[in-house]
Design a protein around this motif. Structure first.
Motif, PDB file in Angstrom:
ATOM      1  N   ASN A 140       0.861  -1.183   0.000  1.00 31.23           N
ATOM      2  CA  ASN A 140       0.000   0.000   0.000  1.00 31.23           C
ATOM      3  C   ASN A 140       0.896   1.232   0.000  1.00 31.23           C
ATOM      4  OD1 ASN A 140      -2.116   1.789   0.275  1.00 31.23           O
ATOM      5  ND2 ASN A 140      -2.453   1.372   2.443  1.00 31.23           N
ATOM      6  N   TRP A 141       0.904   1.962  -1.102  1.00 28.68           N
ATOM      7  CA  TRP A 141       1.834   3.093  -1.210  1.00 28.68           C
ATOM      8  C   TRP A 141       1.480   4.172  -0.193  1.00 28.68           C
ATOM      9  CZ3 TRP A 141       1.194   8.287  -2.396  1.00 28.68           C
ATOM     10  CH2 TRP A 141      -0.090   8.678  -2.805  1.00 28.68           C
ATOM     11  N   LYS A 142       2.533   4.850   0.292  1.00 28.79           N
ATOM     12  CA  LYS A 142       2.344   5.907   1.272  1.00 28.79           C
ATOM     13  C   LYS A 142       2.986   7.220   0.854  1.00 28.79           C
ATOM     14  CE  LYS A 142       0.094   3.463   4.336  1.00 28.79           C
ATOM     15  NZ  LYS A 142      -1.303   3.781   4.728  1.00 28.79           N
ATOM     16  N   VAL A 143       4.136   7.142   0.178  1.00 26.66           N
ATOM     17  CA  VAL A 143       4.870   8.349  -0.221  1.00 26.66           C
ATOM     18  C   VAL A 143       5.365   8.174  -1.647  1.00 26.66           C
ATOM     19  CG1 VAL A 143       6.884   9.813   0.198  1.00 26.66           C
ATOM     20  CG2 VAL A 143       5.613   8.861   2.137  1.00 26.66           C
ATOM     21  N   PHE A 144       5.126   9.185  -2.457  1.00 24.67           N
ATOM     22  CA  PHE A 144       5.657   9.227  -3.827  1.00 24.67           C
ATOM     23  C   PHE A 144       6.348  10.562  -4.007  1.00 24.67           C
ATOM     24  CE2 PHE A 144       5.017  10.540  -8.328  1.00 24.67           C
ATOM     25  CZ  PHE A 144       5.764   9.551  -8.948  1.00 24.67           C
ATOM     26  N   GLU A 145       7.564  10.519  -4.527  1.00 22.58           N
ATOM     27  CA  GLU A 145       8.291  11.762  -4.787  1.00 22.58           C
ATOM     28  C   GLU A 145       8.791  11.772  -6.229  1.00 22.58           C
ATOM     29  OE1 GLU A 145      11.948  14.520  -3.048  1.00 22.58           O
ATOM     30  OE2 GLU A 145      10.908  13.077  -1.766  1.00 22.58           O
ATOM     31  N   SER A 146       8.570  12.895  -6.888  1.00 22.74           N
ATOM     32  CA  SER A 146       8.971  13.080  -8.286  1.00 22.74           C
ATOM     33  C   SER A 146       9.745  14.383  -8.386  1.00 22.74           C
ATOM     34  CB  SER A 146       7.732  13.101  -9.187  1.00 22.74           C
ATOM     35  OG  SER A 146       8.067  13.407 -10.520  1.00 22.74           O
ATOM     36  N   ARG A 147      10.982  14.287  -8.865  1.00 20.25           N
ATOM     37  CA  ARG A 147      11.851  15.469  -8.932  1.00 20.25           C
ATOM     38  C   ARG A 147      12.368  15.660 -10.347  1.00 20.25           C
ATOM     39  NH1 ARG A 147      15.514  15.554  -3.515  1.00 20.25           N
ATOM     40  NH2 ARG A 147      16.328  17.365  -4.631  1.00 20.25           N
ATOM     41  N   ASP A 179       0.876  16.466 -14.055  1.00 17.52           N
ATOM     42  CA  ASP A 179       0.092  15.570 -14.919  1.00 17.52           C
ATOM     43  C   ASP A 179       0.398  14.116 -14.604  1.00 17.52           C
ATOM     44  OD1 ASP A 179      -1.517  15.012 -17.509  1.00 17.52           O
ATOM     45  OD2 ASP A 179       0.392  13.986 -17.866  1.00 17.52           O
ATOM     46  N   GLN A 180       1.668  13.769 -14.436  1.00 18.11           N
ATOM     47  CA  GLN A 180       2.020  12.388 -14.119  1.00 18.11           C
ATOM     48  C   GLN A 180       1.398  11.951 -12.801  1.00 18.11           C
ATOM     49  OE1 GLN A 180       6.331  12.524 -14.291  1.00 18.11           O
ATOM     50  NE2 GLN A 180       6.362  11.681 -16.358  1.00 18.11           N
ATOM     51  N   ALA A 181       1.434  12.833 -11.795  1.00 20.00           N
ATOM     52  CA  ALA A 181       0.849  12.493 -10.497  1.00 20.00           C
ATOM     53  C   ALA A 181      -0.656  12.281 -10.611  1.00 20.00           C
ATOM     54  CB  ALA A 181       1.160  13.584  -9.481  1.00 20.00           C
ATOM     55  N   LEU A 182      -1.327  13.115 -11.388  1.00 13.86           N
ATOM     56  CA  LEU A 182      -2.775  12.972 -11.550  1.00 13.86           C
ATOM     57  C   LEU A 182      -3.129  11.685 -12.292  1.00 13.86           C
ATOM     58  CD1 LEU A 182      -3.797  16.653 -12.387  1.00 13.86           C
ATOM     59  CD2 LEU A 182      -3.954  15.472 -10.200  1.00 13.86           C
ATOM     60  N   VAL A 183      -2.302  11.295 -13.262  1.00 18.95           N
ATOM     61  CA  VAL A 183      -2.523  10.029 -13.959  1.00 18.95           C
ATOM     62  C   VAL A 183      -2.411   8.861 -12.983  1.00 18.95           C
ATOM     63  CG1 VAL A 183      -1.553   8.439 -15.673  1.00 18.95           C
ATOM     64  CG2 VAL A 183      -1.824  10.852 -16.232  1.00 18.95           C
ATOM     65  N   LEU A 184      -1.434   8.920 -12.084  1.00 20.62           N
ATOM     66  CA  LEU A 184      -1.197   7.828 -11.148  1.00 20.62           C
ATOM     67  C   LEU A 184      -2.234   7.768 -10.031  1.00 20.62           C
ATOM     68  CD1 LEU A 184       2.685   8.037 -10.684  1.00 20.62           C
ATOM     69  CD2 LEU A 184       1.417   6.377 -12.064  1.00 20.62           C
ATOM     70  N   PHE A 185      -2.610   8.945  -9.495  1.00 18.10           N
ATOM     71  CA  PHE A 185      -3.352   8.954  -8.239  1.00 18.10           C
ATOM     72  C   PHE A 185      -4.687   9.695  -8.287  1.00 18.10           C
ATOM     73  CE2 PHE A 185       1.270   9.136  -7.235  1.00 18.10           C
ATOM     74  CZ  PHE A 185       1.415   7.837  -6.784  1.00 18.10           C
ATOM     75  N   GLY A 186      -5.001  10.363  -9.385  1.00 20.40           N
ATOM     76  CA  GLY A 186      -6.224  11.153  -9.440  1.00 20.40           C
ATOM     77  C   GLY A 186      -6.061  12.482  -8.722  1.00 20.40           C
TER      78      GLY A 186
END
Length: 330
Positions: A140-147, A179-186
Motif C-alpha cells: 500500500n503506497w504511502k509516499v511518492f516523490e517526483s523530482r 500531470d504524471q501524479a494525476l494520472v497515477l493517483f487522481g
C-alpha cells in the motif's frame, strides 16, 4: 495520412515533434508557420512556410501542432477550433482554469478536437512506476516523490525565464510532474506548495515544492535550479518496500542526437525483503504519436483538455498556497 502543419519551429518542434512526424506513415507535414523560412527549409525543403496562423488555417491541413510560447497557446487553439481543425498543443495548453473551460466549451461545438502534448506519460521510468503501483509491488503506497532538478544557477534571457504570462518553471516542468501524479493517483484532497524565485535577477519562478495530500498519503513534486549532483527522479515507498530511480529518461537526449529509439538500459532499485536492480521499461514517445493519430481518427482525445484543466487547477492552488502560506482544499 494526416496532413499536418507545425506552428512554430523552435527547439520543441524540431526535437520532440518533427522526428516522429517524418518517421511515421500516419503523418504528412505539409506546412510550417514560422518567421524563419530558411531554418524550416533546412529540415523540410519542400514544405510551404506560412507567415501567420491565419494564413495556414486557409489550407486543407487538418492537424495543427502548436509549439509557440505558452501565452499564445489559448488564442491559437481557439482559432484552430473555430476553423474546424484538430490540434495538438504543447503544455500548458492555457494559463487559467477559466481559459481551459472556455476552450472545452468551444471544442464541444467545433468539428475539431484537441490533444495536449504530455509526452512524458511515455517516459520509461514513469511507466515502470505505474506498473509497480498497479501490481502493488511496494504494498500500500504511502509516499511518492517526483523530482526534476537542474543545475542552472544563472538566469538566461528567454521567454520561459523572463517575466510574463506563461513563464516560470511551475508551468514548464511542473505541468509534466503534476500531470504524471494525476494520472497515477487522481485529484488530491489538498494542495500545499512553496513556489520560489531563488536565482539572482530571476523574473519568474525557478523552483517549487508542491505537496499533494491523499488522505494520509503524500505526493511530493519538486524542482530546483541549484542541484549540481544527481538526485532521485522517482521514489515510491509503501508498506512492503521501496522503489528508487535516478537519472532522466534518455529519450530527450537521444532525440537531440537524432535517435528516435535510444539503446540505453536503465535500472532502478527495488527494496522489499532484499534489494535488487529492476529494469526500467523502455520509453515510448513514438507510441504517443501512434496513439495520437488513432485518437484523431477515432475522434476521442488521447490527452483531453479536461486533463489539462485538472493540472492547471493544481498550479493555481499551488500558487495560492505559496502566496498565503497555507494548505488549500482541492
Amino acid at each position: 495520412m494526416i496532413n499536418t502543419i507545425l506552428v512554430g519551429f523552435g527547439f520543441s518542434a524540431t526535437t520532440f515533434h518533427l522526428p516522429f512526424l517524418k518517421e511515421l506513415d500516419e503523418y504528412n507535414v505539409v506546412g510550417v508557420v514560422s518567421s524563419r523560412p530558411d531554418d524550416v527549409h533546412h529540415h523540410l525543403p519542400n514544405v510551404h512556410v506560412y507567415a501567420s496562423l491565419e494564413a495556414a488555417l486557409q489550407s486543407e491541413a487538418t492537424l495543427f501542432i502548436i509549439t509557440t510560447p505558452s501565452h499564445l497557446h489559448k488564442d491559437m487553439v481557439e482559432a484552430c477550433l473555430k476553423a474546424g481543425k484538430d490540434v495538438l498543443v504543447e503544455k500548458p495548453a492555457f494559463l487559467t482554469v477559466a481559459e481551459g473551460e472556455a476552450l472545452r466549451h468551444l471544442e464541444e461545438n467545433s468539428q475539431g478536437i484537441v490533444n495536449v502534448f504530455h509526452n512524458r506519460r511515455m517516459d520509461g521510468d514513469f511507466l515502470t512506476v505505474k506498473a509497480l503501483l498497479e501490481g502493488a509491488e511496494v504494498g500500500n503506497w504511502k509516499v511518492f516523490e517526483s523530482r526534476f532538478d537542474r543545475f542552472r544557477p544563472v538566469v538566461r534571457d528567454r521567454w520561459r525565464e523572463n517575466a510574463g504570462p506563461g513563464a516560470g518553471i511551475l508551468f514548464d516542468l511542473g505541468s509534466h510532474l503534476i500531470d504524471q501524479a494525476l494520472v497515477l493517483f487522481g485529484v488530491p484532497d489538498r494542495v500545499q506548495a512553496d513556489v520560489m524565485i531563488q536565482r539572482e535577477g530571476g523574473q519568474s519562478d525557478d523552483g517549487f515544492f508542491v505537496t499533494l495530500h491523499y488522505g494520509e498519503k503524500r505526493v511530493y513534486l519538486r524542482s530546483n535550479p541549484f542541484i549540481a549532483g544527481e538526485t532521485p527522479r522517482f521514489e515510491l515507498h509503501g508498506t512492503e518496500g521501496s522503489f528508487i530511480k535516478h537519472g532522466l529518461d534518455p529519450q530527450e537526449a537521444a532525440l537531440r542526437d537524432g535517435n528516435l529509439s535510444p539503446d540505453v538500459l536503465e535500472t532502478g532499485t527495488l527494496t522489499r525483503e532484499e534489494t535488487s536492480a529492476l529494469a526500467i521499461e523502455p520509453g515510448r514517445y513514438v507510441d504517443f504519436y501512434r496513439e495520437l493519430a488513432a485518437s484523431f481518427i477515432a475522434r476521442r482525445p488521447l490527452v483531453p483538455l479536461s486533463d489539462a484543466i485538472l493540472t492547471t487547477r493544481v498550479i493555481e492552488l499551488a500558487r495560492l498556497s505559496s502566496d498565503e502560506q497555507r494548505t488549500i482544499d482541492y
